[in-house]
Design a protein around this motif. Structure first.
Motif, PDB file in Angstrom:
ATOM      1  N   ALA A 109       0.806  -1.217   0.000  1.00  0.00           N
ATOM      2  CA  ALA A 109       0.000   0.000   0.000  1.00  0.00           C
ATOM      3  C   ALA A 109       0.839   1.266   0.000  1.00  0.00           C
ATOM      4  O   ALA A 109       0.346   2.333  -0.399  1.00  0.00           O
ATOM      5  N   GLN A 110       2.093   1.181   0.438  1.00  0.00           N
ATOM      6  CA  GLN A 110       2.889   2.385   0.624  1.00  0.00           C
ATOM      7  C   GLN A 110       4.372   2.075   0.460  1.00  0.00           C
ATOM      8  O   GLN A 110       4.831   0.994   0.837  1.00  0.00           O
ATOM      9  N   ARG A 111       5.106   3.023  -0.101  1.00  0.00           N
ATOM     10  CA  ARG A 111       6.545   2.834  -0.230  1.00  0.00           C
ATOM     11  C   ARG A 111       7.254   3.664   0.839  1.00  0.00           C
ATOM     12  O   ARG A 111       7.072   4.872   0.928  1.00  0.00           O
ATOM     13  N   PHE A 112       8.068   2.977   1.623  1.00  0.00           N
ATOM     14  CA  PHE A 112       8.841   3.634   2.673  1.00  0.00           C
ATOM     15  C   PHE A 112      10.300   3.704   2.243  1.00  0.00           C
ATOM     16  O   PHE A 112      10.845   2.731   1.710  1.00  0.00           O
ATOM     17  N   VAL A 113      10.921   4.840   2.478  1.00  0.00           N
ATOM     18  CA  VAL A 113      12.350   5.017   2.181  1.00  0.00           C
ATOM     19  C   VAL A 113      13.090   5.105   3.509  1.00  0.00           C
ATOM     20  O   VAL A 113      13.022   6.114   4.217  1.00  0.00           O
ATOM     21  N   TYR A 114      13.763   4.011   3.868  1.00  0.00           N
ATOM     22  CA  TYR A 114      14.546   3.983   5.099  1.00  0.00           C
ATOM     23  C   TYR A 114      15.920   4.593   4.802  1.00  0.00           C
ATOM     24  O   TYR A 114      16.573   4.201   3.823  1.00  0.00           O
ATOM     25  N   PHE A 115      16.346   5.543   5.615  1.00  0.00           N
ATOM     26  CA  PHE A 115      17.641   6.151   5.312  1.00  0.00           C
ATOM     27  C   PHE A 115      18.348   6.607   6.577  1.00  0.00           C
ATOM     28  O   PHE A 115      17.745   6.796   7.637  1.00  0.00           O
ATOM     29  N   ASP A 116      19.654   6.791   6.432  1.00  0.00           N
ATOM     30  CA  ASP A 116      20.492   7.289   7.522  1.00  0.00           C
ATOM     31  C   ASP A 116      21.677   8.016   6.903  1.00  0.00           C
ATOM     32  O   ASP A 116      22.094   7.695   5.777  1.00  0.00           O
ATOM     33  N   ILE A 117      22.218   8.996   7.632  1.00  0.00           N
ATOM     34  CA  ILE A 117      23.410   9.693   7.165  1.00  0.00           C
ATOM     35  C   ILE A 117      24.480   9.643   8.254  1.00  0.00           C
ATOM     36  O   ILE A 117      24.172   9.502   9.435  1.00  0.00           O
ATOM     37  N   GLU A 118      25.730   9.755   7.829  1.00  0.00           N
ATOM     38  CA  GLU A 118      26.849   9.956   8.744  1.00  0.00           C
ATOM     39  C   GLU A 118      27.506  11.279   8.378  1.00  0.00           C
ATOM     40  O   GLU A 118      27.606  11.623   7.192  1.00  0.00           O
ATOM     41  N   THR A 119      27.935  12.004   9.393  1.00  0.00           N
ATOM     42  CA  THR A 119      28.493  13.339   9.156  1.00  0.00           C
ATOM     43  C   THR A 119      29.855  13.481   9.825  1.00  0.00           C
ATOM     44  O   THR A 119      30.177  12.763  10.776  1.00  0.00           O
ATOM     45  N   ILE A 120      30.630  14.420   9.308  1.00  0.00           N
ATOM     46  CA  ILE A 120      31.942  14.727   9.868  1.00  0.00           C
ATOM     47  C   ILE A 120      32.053  16.240  10.051  1.00  0.00           C
ATOM     48  O   ILE A 120      31.307  17.003   9.438  1.00  0.00           O
ATOM     49  N   PRO A 121      32.982  16.689  10.890  1.00  0.00           N
ATOM     50  CA  PRO A 121      33.117  18.132  11.128  1.00  0.00           C
ATOM     51  C   PRO A 121      33.669  18.874   9.911  1.00  0.00           C
ATOM     52  O   PRO A 121      34.168  18.276   8.955  1.00  0.00           O
ATOM     53  N   TRP A 153      20.364   3.988   2.136  1.00  0.00           N
ATOM     54  CA  TRP A 153      18.906   3.971   2.069  1.00  0.00           C
ATOM     55  C   TRP A 153      18.395   2.694   1.394  1.00  0.00           C
ATOM     56  O   TRP A 153      19.124   2.008   0.687  1.00  0.00           O
ATOM     57  N   ALA A 154      17.138   2.413   1.665  1.00  0.00           N
ATOM     58  CA  ALA A 154      16.464   1.269   1.052  1.00  0.00           C
ATOM     59  C   ALA A 154      14.981   1.573   0.959  1.00  0.00           C
ATOM     60  O   ALA A 154      14.441   2.313   1.788  1.00  0.00           O
ATOM     61  N   LYS A 155      14.331   1.001  -0.037  1.00  0.00           N
ATOM     62  CA  LYS A 155      12.895   1.194  -0.212  1.00  0.00           C
ATOM     63  C   LYS A 155      12.174  -0.114   0.096  1.00  0.00           C
ATOM     64  O   LYS A 155      12.447  -1.141  -0.541  1.00  0.00           O
ATOM     65  N   ASN A 156      11.298  -0.065   1.093  1.00  0.00           N
ATOM     66  CA  ASN A 156      10.613  -1.268   1.571  1.00  0.00           C
ATOM     67  C   ASN A 156      11.642  -2.374   1.838  1.00  0.00           C
ATOM     68  O   ASN A 156      12.569  -2.172   2.602  1.00  0.00           O
ATOM     69  N   ASP A 157      11.525  -3.519   1.192  1.00  0.00           N
ATOM     70  CA  ASP A 157      12.448  -4.624   1.453  1.00  0.00           C
ATOM     71  C   ASP A 157      13.580  -4.715   0.434  1.00  0.00           C
ATOM     72  O   ASP A 157      14.217  -5.772   0.298  1.00  0.00           O
ATOM     73  N   SER A 158      13.848  -3.633  -0.281  1.00  0.00           N
ATOM     74  CA  SER A 158      14.909  -3.661  -1.289  1.00  0.00           C
ATOM     75  C   SER A 158      16.286  -3.739  -0.638  1.00  0.00           C
ATOM     76  O   SER A 158      16.446  -3.429   0.549  1.00  0.00           O
ATOM     77  N   THR A 163      16.916   0.455  11.385  1.00  0.00           N
ATOM     78  CA  THR A 163      15.756   1.342  11.248  1.00  0.00           C
ATOM     79  C   THR A 163      14.581   0.592  10.640  1.00  0.00           C
ATOM     80  O   THR A 163      13.435   0.713  11.100  1.00  0.00           O
ATOM     81  N   ARG A 164      14.854  -0.186   9.613  1.00  0.00           N
ATOM     82  CA  ARG A 164      13.786  -0.944   8.954  1.00  0.00           C
ATOM     83  C   ARG A 164      13.178  -1.978   9.900  1.00  0.00           C
ATOM     84  O   ARG A 164      11.949  -2.141   9.930  1.00  0.00           O
ATOM     85  N   GLU A 165      14.020  -2.647  10.668  1.00  0.00           N
ATOM     86  CA  GLU A 165      13.509  -3.635  11.613  1.00  0.00           C
ATOM     87  C   GLU A 165      12.664  -2.976  12.706  1.00  0.00           C
ATOM     88  O   GLU A 165      11.628  -3.517  13.121  1.00  0.00           O
ATOM     89  N   ILE A 166      13.089  -1.810  13.180  1.00  0.00           N
ATOM     90  CA  ILE A 166      12.288  -1.071  14.167  1.00  0.00           C
ATOM     91  C   ILE A 166      10.934  -0.703  13.575  1.00  0.00           C
ATOM     92  O   ILE A 166       9.879  -0.898  14.198  1.00  0.00           O
TER      93      ILE A 166
END
Length: 234
Positions: free
Chosen positions: A14-26, A85-90, A222-225
């Motif tokens: 029914a819906q597409r979810f985009v799971y994502f995360d970023i890492e950053t540096i100074p 990032w990943a979309k649904n179970d991709s 994130t996806r598992e949560i």
């Protein structure tokens, strides 16, 4: 508790979810470190000129370095080094910048994969409070065109229905919980000794694969949560 896969599949249909995360540096601009050194102020309780001068002599450099480290939380000064990032179970996609010159490309790759025509819901941990705003600022600074607001909301609140912020979903709009703690509560494999506070030093040492794998794992977590939330009818 095992997941009811049929509920997850129904939600994904029914819906597409985009799971994502970023890492950053100074900030990596040495001239900015010099600016910070010039701006260092002694503690207010020091009044005598000789005490102030001694404190600055002993602490100016280290205080500036500490301030520079904090720019990893500031999208105006810090840099995105990794996006996963990943979309649904991709399968999970990862883009990592081994140099600051690569930062623009990894932002552009992520934005290009967001669907401008169909509804997608961004999902992440503390994305309303950090990730989305950091990416927005870097896009403006680097001149990377952002997707339309329906694909990439500019300044969503934690309860905005265009996103799912797993931290707010669990702890409430003003509450906080770390991803690792939430994983422990929900019986999901947590972090294994490497965390976000170690990214900057790992990047400086050239440990790029370690950072990329860590970011990938955070998207998996994130996806598992989120699947736990879907199962509960969130």
């Amino acid at each position: 508790m095992p997941l009811d896969i049929s509920i997850i599949q129904e939600a994904y249909a029914a819906q597409r979810f985009v799971y994502f995360d970023i890492e950053t540096i100074p900030c990596q601009d040495e001239s900015y470190l010099l600016d910070l050194e010039r701006k260092v102020k002694p503690p207010a309780n020091l009044k005598k000129p000789e005490s102030i001068e001694k404190w600055l002599s002993d602490n100016r450099k280290s205080a500036a370095i500490d301030d520079l480290a904090k720019t990893s939380f500031d999208g105006g000064r810090g840099h995105v080094c990794t996006i996963a990032w990943a979309k649904n179970d991709s399968p999970i996609s990862v883009r990592h910048a081994k140099t600051i010159a690569d930062e623009r490309e990894i932002l552009a790759d992520f934005f290009a994969d967001l669907d401008p025509y169909h509804s997608e819901t961004l999902v992440g941990h503390n994305i309303a409070g950090f990730d989305i705003g950091f990416l927005r600022k870097r896009a403006v600074y680097l001149g990377v065109r952002m997707p339309a607001p329906n694909s990439f909301p500019r300044d969503p609140k934690p309860w905005d229905r265009s996103i799912v912020d797993t931290m707010a979903a669990w702890a409430g709009g003003t509450g906080r919980i770390s991803m690792d703690e939430l994983c422990q509560i929900l019986g999901i494999q947590g972090k294994d000794g490497f965390d976000g506070s170690m990214v900057a030093s790992a990047w400086a040492r050239g440990e790029h694969d370690k950072i990329a794998e860590y970011c990938r794992d955070d998207v998996y977590r994130t996806r598992e949560i989120h699947k736990r939330f879907l199962q509960a009818g969130f």
